[in-house]
Design a protein around this motif. Structure first.
Motif, PDB file in Angstrom:
ATOM      1  N   TYR A  75      -3.902 -10.140   0.573  1.00  0.00           N
ATOM      2  CA  TYR A  75      -3.178 -10.200  -0.693  1.00  0.00           C
ATOM      3  C   TYR A  75      -3.060 -11.660  -1.119  1.00  0.00           C
ATOM      4  N   LYS A  76      -3.679 -11.986  -2.258  1.00  0.00           N
ATOM      5  CA  LYS A  76      -3.719 -13.356  -2.741  1.00  0.00           C
ATOM      6  C   LYS A  76      -2.429 -13.765  -3.449  1.00  0.00           C
ATOM      7  N   LYS A  77      -1.665 -12.787  -3.900  1.00  0.00           N
ATOM      8  CA  LYS A  77      -0.415 -13.099  -4.579  1.00  0.00           C
ATOM      9  C   LYS A  77       0.643 -12.070  -4.217  1.00  0.00           C
ATOM     10  N   VAL A  78       1.884 -12.559  -4.095  1.00  0.00           N
ATOM     11  CA  VAL A  78       3.036 -11.694  -3.867  1.00  0.00           C
ATOM     12  C   VAL A  78       3.947 -11.793  -5.083  1.00  0.00           C
ATOM     13  N   PHE A  79       4.145 -10.667  -5.766  1.00  0.00           N
ATOM     14  CA  PHE A  79       5.101 -10.621  -6.871  1.00  0.00           C
ATOM     15  C   PHE A  79       6.468 -10.235  -6.314  1.00  0.00           C
ATOM     16  N   LEU A  80       7.476 -10.978  -6.718  1.00  0.00           N
ATOM     17  CA  LEU A  80       8.852 -10.690  -6.320  1.00  0.00           C
ATOM     18  C   LEU A  80       9.653 -10.370  -7.565  1.00  0.00           C
ATOM     19  N   LEU A  81      10.152  -9.147  -7.650  1.00  0.00           N
ATOM     20  CA  LEU A  81      10.994  -8.710  -8.759  1.00  0.00           C
ATOM     21  C   LEU A  81      12.394  -8.506  -8.205  1.00  0.00           C
ATOM     22  N   CYS A  82      13.303  -9.388  -8.586  1.00  0.00           N
ATOM     23  CA  CYS A  82      14.554  -9.500  -7.836  1.00  0.00           C
ATOM     24  C   CYS A  82      15.764  -9.472  -8.762  1.00  0.00           C
ATOM     25  N   ALA A 120       0.349 -17.029  -2.749  1.00  0.00           N
ATOM     26  CA  ALA A 120       1.397 -17.606  -3.582  1.00  0.00           C
ATOM     27  C   ALA A 120       2.398 -16.530  -4.003  1.00  0.00           C
ATOM     28  N   ILE A 121       3.624 -16.954  -4.268  1.00  0.00           N
ATOM     29  CA  ILE A 121       4.671 -16.059  -4.749  1.00  0.00           C
ATOM     30  C   ILE A 121       4.886 -16.295  -6.243  1.00  0.00           C
ATOM     31  N   GLU A 122       4.933 -15.226  -6.998  1.00  0.00           N
ATOM     32  CA  GLU A 122       5.319 -15.290  -8.404  1.00  0.00           C
ATOM     33  C   GLU A 122       6.581 -14.462  -8.549  1.00  0.00           C
ATOM     34  N   ALA A 123       7.703 -15.137  -8.746  1.00  0.00           N
ATOM     35  CA  ALA A 123       9.003 -14.481  -8.684  1.00  0.00           C
ATOM     36  C   ALA A 123       9.642 -14.361 -10.056  1.00  0.00           C
ATOM     37  N   TYR A 124      10.253 -13.210 -10.295  1.00  0.00           N
ATOM     38  CA  TYR A 124      11.017 -12.962 -11.512  1.00  0.00           C
ATOM     39  C   TYR A 124      12.414 -12.519 -11.113  1.00  0.00           C
ATOM     40  N   PHE A 125      13.407 -13.226 -11.617  1.00  0.00           N
ATOM     41  CA  PHE A 125      14.798 -12.897 -11.328  1.00  0.00           C
ATOM     42  C   PHE A 125      15.415 -12.299 -12.583  1.00  0.00           C
ATOM     43  N   ARG A 151       9.035 -24.137   4.057  1.00  0.00           N
ATOM     44  CA  ARG A 151       7.825 -23.589   4.663  1.00  0.00           C
ATOM     45  C   ARG A 151       6.551 -23.960   3.895  1.00  0.00           C
ATOM     46  N   SER A 152       6.688 -24.789   2.864  1.00  0.00           N
ATOM     47  CA  SER A 152       5.540 -25.215   2.038  1.00  0.00           C
ATOM     48  C   SER A 152       4.811 -24.016   1.441  1.00  0.00           C
ATOM     49  N   ILE A 153       5.578 -23.089   0.876  1.00  0.00           N
ATOM     50  CA  ILE A 153       5.024 -21.895   0.240  1.00  0.00           C
ATOM     51  C   ILE A 153       4.851 -22.153  -1.257  1.00  0.00           C
ATOM     52  N   SER A 154       3.645 -21.917  -1.751  1.00  0.00           N
ATOM     53  CA  SER A 154       3.390 -22.063  -3.182  1.00  0.00           C
ATOM     54  C   SER A 154       4.105 -20.959  -3.948  1.00  0.00           C
ATOM     55  N   HIS A 155       4.844 -21.343  -5.021  1.00  0.00           N
ATOM     56  CA  HIS A 155       5.598 -20.328  -5.735  1.00  0.00           C
ATOM     57  C   HIS A 155       5.911 -20.778  -7.160  1.00  0.00           C
ATOM     58  N   THR A 156       6.113 -19.814  -8.024  1.00  0.00           N
ATOM     59  CA  THR A 156       6.635 -20.041  -9.365  1.00  0.00           C
ATOM     60  C   THR A 156       7.772 -19.052  -9.592  1.00  0.00           C
ATOM     61  N   THR A 157       8.757 -19.441 -10.420  1.00  0.00           N
ATOM     62  CA  THR A 157       9.887 -18.565 -10.675  1.00  0.00           C
ATOM     63  C   THR A 157      10.197 -18.515 -12.160  1.00  0.00           C
ATOM     64  N   ALA A 158      10.803 -17.414 -12.567  1.00  0.00           N
ATOM     65  CA  ALA A 158      11.257 -17.248 -13.936  1.00  0.00           C
ATOM     66  C   ALA A 158      12.511 -16.410 -13.935  1.00  0.00           C
ATOM     67  N   VAL A 159      13.419 -16.707 -14.855  1.00  0.00           N
ATOM     68  CA  VAL A 159      14.639 -15.936 -15.000  1.00  0.00           C
ATOM     69  C   VAL A 159      14.518 -15.093 -16.260  1.00  0.00           C
ATOM     70  N   SER A 160      14.778 -13.803 -16.150  1.00  0.00           N
ATOM     71  CA  SER A 160      14.594 -12.889 -17.271  1.00  0.00           C
ATOM     72  C   SER A 160      15.811 -11.991 -17.427  1.00  0.00           C
ATOM     73  N   LYS A 161      15.964 -11.467 -18.617  1.00  0.00           N
ATOM     74  CA  LYS A 161      16.957 -10.432 -18.848  1.00  0.00           C
ATOM     75  C   LYS A 161      16.399  -9.099 -18.365  1.00  0.00           C
ATOM     76  N   ASN A 162      17.276  -8.171 -18.072  1.00  0.00           N
ATOM     77  CA  ASN A 162      16.810  -6.858 -17.643  1.00  0.00           C
ATOM     78  C   ASN A 162      15.878  -6.226 -18.673  1.00  0.00           C
ATOM     79  N   SER A 163      16.086  -6.540 -19.938  1.00  0.00           N
ATOM     80  CA  SER A 163      15.257  -5.963 -20.996  1.00  0.00           C
ATOM     81  C   SER A 163      13.831  -6.505 -20.983  1.00  0.00           C
ATOM     82  N   ASP A 164      13.584  -7.590 -20.233  1.00  0.00           N
ATOM     83  CA  ASP A 164      12.242  -8.179 -20.164  1.00  0.00           C
ATOM     84  C   ASP A 164      11.344  -7.463 -19.170  1.00  0.00           C
TER      85      ASP A 164
END
Length: 259
Positions: A6-13, A36-41, A62-75
């Motif tokens: 798995y080249k990417k891990v999506f985190l929906l949190c 890499a982790i692509e996270a959405y909060f 842990r030197s983990i590549s990641h990006t994050t974004a904050v969203s509303k529940n409606s997003d």
């Protein structure tokens, strides 16, 4: 030998009680597969929430590549198409819903129909240690084996193959027994630790509920969109995730048929 990467891990949190467990799970997957982790909060009041800061600190240490974004529940509906565009990905979901609003959780799960999905449901159980893999008399039940092996082997997890059929004899039971032997060979060839058993003449929900209480598996591996031979596995998955048990598994990993 691991068949899947798995080249990417999506985190929906969300900012609920399962958030930290979801973050830990996503980070463990990222380290395991060097992805890499692509996270959405969702639903967070500030961009520097405790949940987001926890992920930042974990990844930096842990030197983990990641990006994050904050969203509303409606997003939510805008994020799902982004996940569908990504190949070789796996998704970790910390359900965000109002107390008792199981229909919202079901909609979130239904929307992730492209990549494997781990739905976190208990923060107190170790995720990658013991994986339960139920088998039915439907041939598509075996489709989850590559995913199950890919998650088990890197973490040295044990897998329990549990064959279940409502009848005690007949062609369906014979098929199930054959699928169980095939699954045992598949895991053995890949050096995955496993045990196996078969339960006849009982409902799938009762069997799995009993197994969870007695053995506390970290994950239940299942396939979306197939018939178990006596009712829809889609319903079964919803019940597994929503229905509380005395000691529920940490999560349910879902593989959609056709992937």
């Amino acid at each position: 030998m691991v068949d899947l990467k798995y080249k990417k891990v999506f985190l929906l949190c969300s900012n609920g009680p399962l958030a930290t467990k979801a973050i830990d799970t996503a980070c463990q997957l990222s380290e395991c597969f060097n992805s890499a982790i692509e996270a959405y909060f969702f639903g967070l009041e500030t961009e520097r929430s405790a949940e987001r800061q926890y992920l930042e600190n974990y990844c930096q240490s842990r030197s983990i590549s990641h990006t994050t974004a904050v969203s509303k529940n409606s997003d939510w509906e805008q994020v799902v198409p982004r996940i569908r565009l990504e190949k070789d990905a796996i998704c970790v979901l910390s359900p965000f819903n109002n107390e008792g609003d199981s229909s919202r959780v079901r909609k979130q799960i239904d929307a992730i129909d492209y990549c494997p999905l781990i739905v976190i449901r208990n923060a107190q159980v170790t995720v990658f240690q013991h994986i339960l893999s139920p088998l039915y008399s439907n041939p598509l039940t075996r489709q989850k084996l590559p995913l199950t092996a890919a998650l088990a082997l890197p973490f040295s997890a044990s897998v329990h193959l549990l064959g279940v059929h409502q009848k005690t004899s007949g062609e369906g039971v014979k098929r199930l027994e054959s699928y169980l032997r095939q699954s045992e060979r598949y895991l053995k060839e890949r050096n995955v630790r496993f045990t196996s058993s078969i339960s006849k003449g009982m409902s799938i929900i009762k069997v799995l509920n009993t197994y969870e209480k007695e053995n506390s598996p970290g994950l239940i591996s299942t396939v979306r969109g197939i018939s178990t031979g006596f009712f829809s596995a889609h319903v079964n998955i919803n019940e597994l995730i929503i229905m509380p048990t005395a000691q529920p598994a940490a999560g349910v990993v879902i593989r959609h048929k056709g992937l």
